[in-house]
Design an enzyme around this catalytic site. Structure first.
Site, mmCIF file in Angstrom:
data_model
loop_
_atom_site.group_PDB
_atom_site.id
_atom_site.type_symbol
_atom_site.label_atom_id
_atom_site.label_comp_id
_atom_site.label_asym_id
_atom_site.label_seq_id
_atom_site.Cartn_x
_atom_site.Cartn_y
_atom_site.Cartn_z
ATOM 1 N N ASP A 210 0.829 -1.199 0.000
ATOM 2 C CA ASP A 210 0.000 0.000 0.000
ATOM 3 C C ASP A 210 0.867 1.253 0.000
ATOM 4 O OD1 ASP A 210 -2.739 1.272 0.534
ATOM 5 O OD2 ASP A 210 -1.547 2.061 2.197
ATOM 6 N N GLU A 252 13.389 -15.895 -1.503
ATOM 7 C CA GLU A 252 13.590 -17.110 -0.705
ATOM 8 C C GLU A 252 12.346 -17.995 -0.710
ATOM 9 O OE1 GLU A 252 14.902 -16.353 3.278
ATOM 10 O OE2 GLU A 252 16.077 -14.609 2.661
#
Length: 534
Positions: A210, A252
């Site tokens: 956001d 990851e």
């Protein structure tokens, strides 16, 4: 209807995904208290499978006082009790994944709630304390510190500064209840990196960021001067280091980011999409564009061109939880979107808007890249005009009551035509009032009507998933009459949209895959779109 479990190796799914935005409070009410919740979402997962989406994006579901629809987060690791529990969120993520649907969550890094533990500690600790260094506290100007520290304007109108009893002021670019974090402080960065890991460990496939361009502030917090470069708090260079560290974490887990980046400068915008930063960003140029062939073509060309240098896919969005719904916007004389132009009682031709929204659905789904679909868009819901005494959006109140706010696109969904409150929950009135006409848009009615908006979206998403040529990849414009958009994708796929006054001839084709409305003696009527095989 059952979906298919996700293939672990499909790491590029995000480049052409169809992603469905869920505003939890208004999607489906599972416990009958008038507020949408995770139980309601879990019960409606088969509906989302049948619709044919690849992922669901949740607006904030965290613990929050809901001063700004959940974008005032009190605890990033807890689900708001109105929506459910953390355990239920984990079940939802897993159940959706088993059905072939990934989950994207919202992170709100620019600010927290004034009920967040950090801010409460900062208030208690007082002026000059380490706790206040996590935010932007400043003395006021003027003889007695009675003037705000600078002349900035809040995103919601008025000053973005609130004065405390001890005389200090704190910065909040949005509502008073949303104090801005100090991203120059290492603890702020560490905390958000930990929050990302927390949710990635729970199976989240992506994060929507956001207000992604607002985090970093000029440490001097200077007055705003028109044309000042760099801006004191928009798009500062320090942001890119933040997002590179985030990208390393996402990699990851094979997770992705989509940024909410409102920037007019193409060159600045595309920096966020470099290969070691965000994967995608929302395309607000297309969203805000009026229903005009030349303007839409320009918006599409600019979007594709600005993404090309960094190899990022575009995202196509017609509306979201902040924007006037597509059917209503396209039914107005001014069919673009501008926050400043929102007003009560704007005349709307809903029939015209619906016809255009159907055509826009096929246009957006045929463009190269990913597409975002806001809940209720597949039902053709118009913007609801909320009675003034029921409006909850802070944008309305901070405008002095002149802005109708965003509640009109957040009204709870209609599921069952003959049930109380159109089947949103039980007999408890929803948190926002539904218009009387809402039952006519109910999903159960549309599900059995082959001419409905829901049927159109289901078939379009099915074709987009199964037919060659859709999704990520090249596009090229074809010759067409004025007011007509016609473009080719790969494998002979062609999309034609007629925005002209008169019916248009279709280009040579071997098959009509889908049209947004009936053809007129083989020609494409005004405000209608078609998918063809050449």
């Amino acid at each position: 209807m059952e979906g298919s479990p996700l293939a672990p190796a499909d790491t590029h799914w995000w480049r052409d995904a169809a992603i469905y935005q869920i505003y939890v409070r208004s999607f489906a009410d599972g416990d009958g208290d008038g507020t949408g919740d995770l139980a309601g979402v879990r019960a409606r997962l088969p509906y989302l499978v049948q619709l044919g989406v690849d992922a669901i994006w949740f607006t904030p579901w965290y613990l929050s006082p809901l001063a700004d629809g959940g974008y005032d987060v009190a605890d990033y690791r807890a689900i708001d009790p109105a929506f459910g529990t953390l355990a239920e969120a984990e079940k939802l993520i897993a159940e959706a994944r088993e059905l072939g649907i990934r989950t994207i969550i919202d992170v709100v890094p620019n600010h927290v709630s004034d009920q967040h533990a950090w801010f409460k500690a900062a208030l208690a600790a007082g002026s000059g304390s380490p706790e206040r260094e996590l935010f932007h506290f400043r003395p006021g100007r003027g003889e007695n510190g009675e003037i705000p520290p600078n002349d900035w304007i809040s995103e919601f109108g008025g000053t973005p500064w609130t004065r405390l009893d001890d005389g200090e002021w704190y910065l909040h670019l949005f509502a008073t209840e949303q104090p801005d974090l100090n991203w120059a402080h290492p603890a702020v960065r560490r905390e958000h990196e930990d929050v990302l890991r927390f949710w990635f460990e729970r199976g989240v496939a992506g994060v929507r960021i956001d207000s992604a361009a607002l985090l970093a502030k000029d440490p001097a917090l200077p007055d705003f001067t028109a044309g000042r470069d760099p801006h004191p708090y928009v798009d500062l260079d320090e942001l890119h280091d933040i997002y590179r560290s985030w990208r390393a974490i996402a990699d990851e887990y094979d997770a992705i980011f989509v940024g909410e980046v409102w920037l007019p400068d193409t060159e600045r915008f595309v920096r966020y999409l470099r290969p070691d930063e965000l994967h995608t960003a929302f395309n607000f140029t297309f969203l805000a564009c009026p229903w005009d062939a030349d303007l839409l073509r320009t918006a599409i060309d600019e979007t594709v061109a600005e993404h090309a240098p960094v190899g990022a896919p575009a995202t196509w969005v017609l509306c979201n939880h902040d924007v006037t719904r597509t059917v209503t916007r396209y039914g107005r004389e001014a069919s673009g979107f501008d926050f400043a132009a929102k007003a009560f009682g704007t005349p709307t031709d809903t029939e015209l808007g619906t016809r255009r929204a159907r055509a826009a659905a096929l246009l957006s789904l045929a463009l190269p890249g990913a597409v975002y679909l806001y809940q209720g868009e597949e039902l053709g819901l118009p913007e609801a005009e909320i009675p003034r005494d029921r409006i909850q959006d802070p944008m309305h109140f901070r405008s002095g009551g002149t802005d109708p706010g965003r509640d009109g696109c957040r009204v709870p969904l209609p599921w069952t035509a003959d049930a109380p409150y159109a089947g949103f929950g039980s007999e408890t009135e929803p948190w926002l009032p539904q218009p009387e006409s809402w039952a006519s848009y109910a999903a159960d009615l549309q599900g059995t009507d082959p001419a409905s908006m829901l049927a159109l979206y289901r078939e379009a998403l099915r074709l987009r998933r199964t037919e060659q040529g859709f999704g990520d990849g090249p596009m090229s414009w074809l010759e067409a009459a004025p007011g007509v958009l016609s473009f080719a994708r790969t494998d002979g796929l062609v999309c034609v949209v007629n925005l002209a006054e008169e019916p248009a001839e279709l280009p040579a084709h071997t098959r009509v895959l889908l049209t947004s409305g009936p053809l007129d003696d083989g020609r494409l009527p005004r405000d209608t779109a078609a998918w063809l095989r050449s």
